[in-house]
Design a protein around this motif. Structure first.
Motif, mmCIF file in Angstrom:
data_model
loop_
_atom_site.group_PDB
_atom_site.id
_atom_site.type_symbol
_atom_site.label_atom_id
_atom_site.label_comp_id
_atom_site.label_asym_id
_atom_site.label_seq_id
_atom_site.Cartn_x
_atom_site.Cartn_y
_atom_site.Cartn_z
ATOM 1 N N CYS A 176 29.199 -3.650 -29.757
ATOM 2 C CA CYS A 176 28.795 -4.021 -31.227
ATOM 3 C C CYS A 176 28.175 -2.973 -31.798
ATOM 4 C CB CYS A 176 27.426 -4.790 -30.527
ATOM 5 S SG CYS A 176 27.564 -6.486 -29.601
ATOM 6 N N PRO A 177 28.525 -3.280 -33.237
ATOM 7 C CA PRO A 177 27.788 -2.220 -34.203
ATOM 8 C C PRO A 177 26.335 -2.324 -34.037
ATOM 9 C CG PRO A 177 28.497 -4.283 -35.334
ATOM 10 C CD PRO A 177 28.932 -4.316 -34.009
ATOM 11 N N PRO A 178 25.575 -1.374 -34.915
ATOM 12 C CA PRO A 178 24.401 -1.239 -34.789
ATOM 13 C C PRO A 178 23.361 -2.441 -34.885
ATOM 14 C CG PRO A 178 25.166 0.608 -35.835
ATOM 15 C CD PRO A 178 26.233 -0.459 -35.712
ATOM 16 N N ALA A 179 23.716 -3.278 -35.737
ATOM 17 C CA ALA A 179 23.142 -4.673 -36.021
ATOM 18 C C ALA A 179 23.150 -5.575 -34.882
ATOM 19 C CB ALA A 179 23.433 -5.101 -37.449
ATOM 20 N N GLY A 180 24.383 -5.712 -34.409
ATOM 21 C CA GLY A 180 24.703 -6.442 -33.198
ATOM 22 C C GLY A 180 23.877 -6.043 -31.902
ATOM 23 N N ARG A 181 23.927 -4.966 -31.711
ATOM 24 C CA ARG A 181 23.155 -4.322 -30.554
ATOM 25 C C ARG A 181 21.458 -4.496 -30.830
ATOM 26 N NH1 ARG A 181 26.704 0.234 -31.166
ATOM 27 N NH2 ARG A 181 25.114 1.459 -32.407
ATOM 28 N N GLU A 182 21.169 -4.454 -31.864
ATOM 29 C CA GLU A 182 19.569 -4.741 -31.885
ATOM 30 C C GLU A 182 19.313 -6.337 -31.947
ATOM 31 O OE1 GLU A 182 15.712 -4.116 -33.523
ATOM 32 O OE2 GLU A 182 17.288 -2.545 -32.747
ATOM 33 N N VAL A 183 20.327 -7.080 -32.390
ATOM 34 C CA VAL A 183 20.040 -8.633 -32.312
ATOM 35 C C VAL A 183 20.226 -9.072 -30.696
ATOM 36 C CG1 VAL A 183 21.246 -10.884 -32.453
ATOM 37 C CG2 VAL A 183 21.111 -9.357 -34.357
ATOM 38 N N LEU A 184 21.203 -8.363 -29.971
ATOM 39 C CA LEU A 184 21.094 -8.528 -28.376
ATOM 40 C C LEU A 184 19.869 -8.214 -27.792
ATOM 41 C CD1 LEU A 184 24.959 -7.741 -27.402
ATOM 42 C CD2 LEU A 184 23.970 -10.012 -28.029
ATOM 43 N N ALA A 185 19.516 -6.925 -28.050
ATOM 44 C CA ALA A 185 18.178 -6.490 -27.650
ATOM 45 C C ALA A 185 17.123 -7.257 -27.663
ATOM 46 C CB ALA A 185 17.856 -4.930 -28.028
ATOM 47 N N ARG A 186 16.765 -7.861 -28.981
ATOM 48 C CA ARG A 186 15.882 -8.639 -29.425
ATOM 49 C C ARG A 186 15.977 -10.212 -28.664
ATOM 50 N NH1 ARG A 186 13.855 -8.084 -35.412
ATOM 51 N NH2 ARG A 186 13.575 -5.868 -35.710
ATOM 52 N N LEU A 187 17.065 -10.739 -28.538
ATOM 53 C CA LEU A 187 17.421 -11.787 -27.967
ATOM 54 C C LEU A 187 16.940 -11.714 -26.429
ATOM 55 C CD1 LEU A 187 20.718 -13.152 -29.597
ATOM 56 C CD2 LEU A 187 18.352 -14.002 -29.906
ATOM 57 N N ALA A 188 17.295 -10.543 -25.945
ATOM 58 C CA ALA A 188 17.178 -10.392 -24.568
ATOM 59 C C ALA A 188 15.440 -10.282 -24.228
ATOM 60 C CB ALA A 188 17.705 -9.226 -24.026
ATOM 61 N N ALA A 189 15.049 -9.589 -25.223
ATOM 62 C CA ALA A 189 13.436 -9.140 -25.012
ATOM 63 C C ALA A 189 12.644 -10.521 -25.164
ATOM 64 C CB ALA A 189 12.921 -8.253 -26.279
ATOM 65 N N SER A 190 13.336 -11.829 -25.924
ATOM 66 C CA SER A 190 12.748 -12.925 -26.071
ATOM 67 C C SER A 190 13.220 -14.021 -24.981
ATOM 68 C CB SER A 190 13.190 -13.580 -27.299
ATOM 69 O OG SER A 190 12.802 -12.779 -28.257
ATOM 70 N N ASP A 191 13.991 -13.386 -23.891
ATOM 71 C CA ASP A 191 14.171 -14.056 -22.769
ATOM 72 C C ASP A 191 15.260 -15.216 -23.113
ATOM 73 O OD1 ASP A 191 14.374 -14.238 -20.109
ATOM 74 O OD2 ASP A 191 12.877 -15.757 -19.841
ATOM 75 N N LEU A 192 16.053 -15.082 -24.184
ATOM 76 C CA LEU A 192 17.144 -15.968 -24.552
ATOM 77 C C LEU A 192 18.484 -15.956 -23.749
ATOM 78 C CD1 LEU A 192 15.890 -16.427 -28.350
ATOM 79 C CD2 LEU A 192 15.701 -17.945 -26.552
ATOM 80 N N ILE A 193 18.729 -14.429 -23.856
ATOM 81 C CA ILE A 193 20.023 -14.194 -23.149
ATOM 82 C C ILE A 193 19.668 -12.981 -21.720
ATOM 83 C CG2 ILE A 193 21.173 -14.496 -25.245
ATOM 84 C CD1 ILE A 193 21.409 -11.473 -25.515
ATOM 85 N N ASP A 194 20.892 -12.809 -21.240
ATOM 86 C CA ASP A 194 20.747 -12.019 -20.214
ATOM 87 C C ASP A 194 21.110 -10.515 -20.686
ATOM 88 O OD1 ASP A 194 19.790 -13.503 -18.300
ATOM 89 O OD2 ASP A 194 21.852 -14.415 -17.839
#
Length: 135
Positions: free
Chosen positions: A117-135
């Motif tokens: 992922c590009p920088p924005a995508g990495r940030e989205v994945l990190a935030r979704l994981a922090a919200s316990d929505l994805i692994d």
């Protein structure tokens, strides 16, 4: 040197089975959120819904989208200092996404795919994981 204006974009987060839908453009291997630039006169939610239809064939009512967060980071493929402001909206549609002509493939992604992922995508994945929505 003049500051470049931020790129204003909206994206959808479709989460199923602790994975989020991402796409690759034809001939490219970088994963990105389904979404794109906000057109003049369009709300961020309207842009997210329009782009969802254009890229992954999902018909979404903008009023049914829930804004999760905004990511502000260096824009992928742009000069240093050009930032992207991506507003990410959650959709809970049961419809089946399909790749459009401008999308090469669909991917169900977890944080294991951060390096794709590009920088924005990495940030989205990190935030979704922090919200316990994805692994």
């Amino acid at each position: 040197m003049p500051l470049l204006p931020d790129l204003l974009v909206s994206a959808i987060a479709l989460v199923r089975d602790r994975r989020v839908l991402m796409v690759t453009a034809r001939g490219r291997d970088v994963y990105y959120m389904p979404g794109g630039k906000i057109d003049p006169g369009e709300t961020a939610a309207e842009a997210a819904a329009r782009e969802a239809f254009e890229e992954v064939a999902l018909r979404i009512d903008p009023a049914e989208l829930t804004e999760l967060f905004e990511v502000v980071t260096q824009a992928h493929g742009e000069p240093d200092g050009r930032r992207v402001r991506m507003r990410v909206f959650r959709t809970t549609t049961d419809a089946t996404p399909a790749a459009s002509a401008e999308v090469g493939a669909l991917h169900w992604v977890t944080t294991a795919d951060l390096d794709r992922c590009p920088p924005a995508g990495r940030e989205v994945l990190a935030r979704l994981a922090a919200s316990d929505l994805i692994d």
